[in-house]
Design a protein around this motif. Structure first.
Motif, PDB file in Angstrom:
ATOM      1  N   GLU A 111       0.823  -1.206   0.000  1.00 18.33           N
ATOM      2  CA  GLU A 111       0.000   0.000   0.000  1.00 18.33           C
ATOM      3  C   GLU A 111       0.859   1.258   0.000  1.00 18.33           C
ATOM      4  O   GLU A 111       0.537   2.236  -0.682  1.00 18.33           O
ATOM      5  CB  GLU A 111      -0.964  -0.009   1.187  1.00 18.33           C
ATOM      6  CG  GLU A 111      -2.069  -1.029   1.041  1.00 18.33           C
ATOM      7  CD  GLU A 111      -3.088  -0.970   2.151  1.00 18.33           C
ATOM      8  OE1 GLU A 111      -3.024  -0.037   2.978  1.00 18.33           O
ATOM      9  OE2 GLU A 111      -3.954  -1.858   2.196  1.00 18.33           O
TER      10      GLU A 111
ATOM     11  N   GLN B  54      -2.419   7.235   7.110  1.00 12.10           N
ATOM     12  CA  GLN B  54      -3.792   7.157   7.617  1.00 12.10           C
ATOM     13  C   GLN B  54      -4.629   6.223   6.754  1.00 12.10           C
ATOM     14  O   GLN B  54      -5.464   5.476   7.273  1.00 12.10           O
ATOM     15  CB  GLN B  54      -4.423   8.551   7.683  1.00 12.10           C
ATOM     16  CG  GLN B  54      -5.759   8.574   8.390  1.00 12.10           C
ATOM     17  CD  GLN B  54      -5.682   8.046   9.823  1.00 12.10           C
ATOM     18  OE1 GLN B  54      -4.777   8.404  10.570  1.00 12.10           O
ATOM     19  NE2 GLN B  54      -6.619   7.198  10.198  1.00 12.10           N
ATOM     20  N   ALA B  55      -4.420   6.243   5.438  1.00 11.04           N
ATOM     21  CA  ALA B  55      -5.163   5.346   4.546  1.00 11.04           C
ATOM     22  C   ALA B  55      -4.806   3.894   4.834  1.00 11.04           C
ATOM     23  O   ALA B  55      -5.678   3.014   4.813  1.00 11.04           O
ATOM     24  CB  ALA B  55      -4.875   5.694   3.080  1.00 11.04           C
TER      25      ALA B  55
ATOM     26  N   ARG C 213      -3.778   2.711   7.779  1.00  9.12           N
ATOM     27  CA  ARG C 213      -4.425   2.387   9.059  1.00  9.12           C
ATOM     28  C   ARG C 213      -5.918   2.125   8.867  1.00  9.12           C
ATOM     29  O   ARG C 213      -6.478   1.182   9.438  1.00  9.12           O
ATOM     30  CB  ARG C 213      -4.227   3.524  10.058  1.00  9.12           C
ATOM     31  CG  ARG C 213      -2.873   3.573  10.676  1.00  9.12           C
ATOM     32  CD  ARG C 213      -2.843   4.607  11.807  1.00  9.12           C
ATOM     33  NE  ARG C 213      -1.512   4.754  12.323  1.00  9.12           N
ATOM     34  CZ  ARG C 213      -0.649   5.682  11.949  1.00  9.12           C
ATOM     35  NH1 ARG C 213      -1.003   6.593  11.062  1.00  9.12           N
ATOM     36  NH2 ARG C 213       0.556   5.732  12.458  1.00  9.12           N
ATOM     37  N   ASP C 214      -6.566   2.974   8.070  1.00 13.88           N
ATOM     38  CA  ASP C 214      -8.002   2.806   7.829  1.00 13.88           C
ATOM     39  C   ASP C 214      -8.294   1.473   7.159  1.00 13.88           C
ATOM     40  O   ASP C 214      -9.278   0.802   7.489  1.00 13.88           O
ATOM     41  CB  ASP C 214      -8.541   3.957   6.976  1.00 13.88           C
ATOM     42  CG  ASP C 214      -8.542   5.290   7.719  1.00 13.88           C
ATOM     43  OD1 ASP C 214      -8.439   5.281   8.972  1.00 13.88           O
ATOM     44  OD2 ASP C 214      -8.640   6.339   7.041  1.00 13.88           O
ATOM     45  N   ASP C 215      -7.428   1.080   6.227  1.00 13.29           N
ATOM     46  CA  ASP C 215      -7.626  -0.200   5.539  1.00 13.29           C
ATOM     47  C   ASP C 215      -7.449  -1.359   6.515  1.00 13.29           C
ATOM     48  O   ASP C 215      -8.217  -2.332   6.490  1.00 13.29           O
ATOM     49  CB  ASP C 215      -6.652  -0.332   4.371  1.00 13.29           C
ATOM     50  CG  ASP C 215      -6.882  -1.607   3.582  1.00 13.29           C
ATOM     51  OD1 ASP C 215      -8.057  -1.864   3.204  1.00 13.29           O
ATOM     52  OD2 ASP C 215      -5.910  -2.353   3.348  1.00 13.29           O
TER      53      ASP C 215
ATOM     54  N   VAL D  23      -7.956  -1.274   9.767  1.00 17.17           N
ATOM     55  CA  VAL D  23      -9.120  -1.269  10.663  1.00 17.17           C
ATOM     56  C   VAL D  23     -10.329  -1.852   9.944  1.00 17.17           C
ATOM     57  O   VAL D  23     -11.114  -2.604  10.536  1.00 17.17           O
ATOM     58  CB  VAL D  23      -9.400   0.159  11.185  1.00 17.17           C
ATOM     59  CG1 VAL D  23     -10.750   0.249  11.860  1.00 17.17           C
ATOM     60  CG2 VAL D  23      -8.306   0.587  12.150  1.00 17.17           C
ATOM     61  N   ARG D  24     -10.476  -1.540   8.668  1.00 15.44           N
ATOM     62  CA  ARG D  24     -11.594  -2.095   7.892  1.00 15.44           C
ATOM     63  C   ARG D  24     -11.496  -3.616   7.821  1.00 15.44           C
ATOM     64  O   ARG D  24     -12.497  -4.318   7.947  1.00 15.44           O
ATOM     65  CB  ARG D  24     -11.590  -1.503   6.480  1.00 15.44           C
ATOM     66  CG  ARG D  24     -12.755  -1.960   5.611  1.00 15.44           C
ATOM     67  CD  ARG D  24     -12.654  -1.440   4.192  1.00 15.44           C
ATOM     68  NE  ARG D  24     -11.419  -1.792   3.519  1.00 15.44           N
ATOM     69  CZ  ARG D  24     -11.146  -2.987   2.982  1.00 15.44           C
ATOM     70  NH1 ARG D  24     -12.023  -3.962   3.074  1.00 15.44           N
ATOM     71  NH2 ARG D  24     -10.002  -3.221   2.388  1.00 15.44           N
ATOM     72  N   ARG D  25     -10.292  -4.133   7.659  1.00 11.42           N
ATOM     73  CA  ARG D  25     -10.092  -5.582   7.529  1.00 11.42           C
ATOM     74  C   ARG D  25     -10.154  -6.315   8.868  1.00 11.42           C
ATOM     75  O   ARG D  25     -10.711  -7.391   8.961  1.00 11.42           O
ATOM     76  CB  ARG D  25      -8.732  -5.875   6.890  1.00 11.42           C
ATOM     77  CG  ARG D  25      -8.646  -5.502   5.451  1.00 11.42           C
ATOM     78  CD  ARG D  25      -7.222  -5.720   4.959  1.00 11.42           C
ATOM     79  NE  ARG D  25      -7.049  -5.215   3.620  1.00 11.42           N
ATOM     80  CZ  ARG D  25      -6.640  -5.956   2.605  1.00 11.42           C
ATOM     81  NH1 ARG D  25      -6.370  -7.220   2.776  1.00 11.42           N
ATOM     82  NH2 ARG D  25      -6.495  -5.419   1.422  1.00 11.42           N
TER      83      ARG D  25
ATOM     84  N   ASP E 228     -10.893  -2.320  15.060  1.00 12.67           N
ATOM     85  CA  ASP E 228     -10.131  -1.327  15.818  1.00 12.67           C
ATOM     86  C   ASP E 228      -9.020  -1.949  16.655  1.00 12.67           C
ATOM     87  O   ASP E 228      -8.028  -1.301  16.964  1.00 12.67           O
ATOM     88  CB  ASP E 228     -11.053  -0.538  16.753  1.00 12.67           C
ATOM     89  CG  ASP E 228     -11.931   0.435  16.003  1.00 12.67           C
ATOM     90  OD1 ASP E 228     -11.488   0.964  14.969  1.00 12.67           O
ATOM     91  OD2 ASP E 228     -13.065   0.669  16.452  1.00 12.67           O
TER      92      ASP E 228
ATOM     93  N   PRO F   6      -8.849   4.568  17.443  1.00 11.80           N
ATOM     94  CA  PRO F   6      -9.432   5.913  17.393  1.00 11.80           C
ATOM     95  C   PRO F   6     -10.516   6.091  18.457  1.00 11.80           C
ATOM     96  O   PRO F   6     -11.128   5.126  18.905  1.00 11.80           O
ATOM     97  CB  PRO F   6     -10.032   5.983  15.986  1.00 11.80           C
ATOM     98  CG  PRO F   6     -10.292   4.561  15.627  1.00 11.80           C
ATOM     99  CD  PRO F   6      -9.220   3.757  16.288  1.00 11.80           C
TER     100      PRO F   6
ATOM    101  N   ARG G 181     -14.008   6.944  19.225  1.00 12.04           N
ATOM    102  CA  ARG G 181     -15.338   7.053  18.627  1.00 12.04           C
ATOM    103  C   ARG G 181     -16.302   6.244  19.486  1.00 12.04           C
ATOM    104  O   ARG G 181     -15.892   5.620  20.461  1.00 12.04           O
ATOM    105  CB  ARG G 181     -15.325   6.630  17.166  1.00 12.04           C
ATOM    106  CG  ARG G 181     -14.881   5.229  16.913  1.00 12.04           C
ATOM    107  CD  ARG G 181     -15.077   4.895  15.437  1.00 12.04           C
ATOM    108  NE  ARG G 181     -14.365   3.688  15.112  1.00 12.04           N
ATOM    109  CZ  ARG G 181     -13.528   3.561  14.117  1.00 12.04           C
ATOM    110  NH1 ARG G 181     -13.284   4.566  13.338  1.00 12.04           N
ATOM    111  NH2 ARG G 181     -12.942   2.428  13.891  1.00 12.04           N
TER     112      ARG G 181
END
Length: 169
Positions: A74, A82-83, A85-87, A89-91, A94, A101, A103
Motif C-alpha cells: 500500500e 492514515q489510509a 491504518r483505515d484499511d 481497521v476495515r479488515r 479497531d 481511534p 469514537r
C-alpha cells in the motif's frame, strides 16, 4: 492389536504435524528508504492479530508477515499512513491498532477506567454519608472518678520483656 492402533494413529499424527502454521516468507524491504521508514513506523503501531500482545514488527507469525507485506504494498502504491491504518481497521477491526481511534465504539476502552474510578469514589462517598462516624460519649462523673482512682493506685511497673535503646544492656 498394538499394530492396528499404531496404523490408525499414524495418519492423525501426520495431519497434526502438517497443520502447524508455515513460517512467514522473508520480508522484502522497499527500495525507497523513506517509504521503508514509514512502513517500519507503521509496523510498530499495528498489533499482530495472532499474538495480540506484539507489534507486527516483532511477531514471527505468518499473518504478521502478510500484514507487513500488505502495508509495504500500500505504501509503494502511494497510500498515506492514515489510509493504510483505515484499511487495516476495515479488515481487522479497531483492535489491530495499539492506539484505536476515539469514537462511539471505543469509548469504553478509552474512558472506562476513568468511569470506574469515579464510580468507586461515588460509592465510597455515599457509604461515608450513610454511616457517619459515631461520636464517643464522654465519661460520666462516676466513670472519671473510678479511672482516676485506678490510675493513682496502679503502680507502674516495667514490662520485663520490653527493651529500650536507653537500657544500656
Amino acid at each position: 492389536m498394538r499394530r492396528l492402533a499404531t496404523l490408525m494413529a499414524a495418519p492423525i499424527l501426520a495431519l497434526m504435524l502438517t497443520a502447524a502454521e508455515p513460517p512467514a516468507p522473508p520480508d522484502r524491504p522497499l527500495s525507497d528508504a523513506a517509504q521503508e521508514a514509514r512502513a517500519q513506523a507503521l509496523f510498530k503501531d499495528v498489533r499482530c492479530v495472532v499474538c495480540q500482545h506484539e507489534a507486527i514488527a516483532d511477531s514471527p507469525a505468518g499473518v504478521a508477515g502478510d500484514m507487513r507485506r500488505l502495508i509495504r504494498e500500500e505504501i509503494a502504491g502511494g497510500a498515506t499512513d492514515q489510509a493504510v491504518r483505515d484499511d487495516l481497521v476495515r479488515r481487522f477491526g479497531d483492535y489491530v491498532l495499539f492506539t484505536p481511534p476515539v469514537r462511539a465504539g471505543t469509548w469504553l476502552l478509552w474512558f472506562g477506567p476513568f468511569a470506574l474510578v469515579l464510580l468507586a469514589g461515588g460509592v465510597l462517598a455515599m457509604r461515608a454519608r450513610r454511616h457517619p462516624a459515631q461520636a464517643v460519649a464522654p465519661l460520666s462523673p462516676d466513670e472519671e472518678r473510678r479511672l482516676d482512682e485506678v490510675l493513682r493506685n496502679e503502680k507502674l511497673r516495667r514490662d520485663p520483656d520490653a527493651t529500650s535503646p536507653h537500657d544500656g544492656r
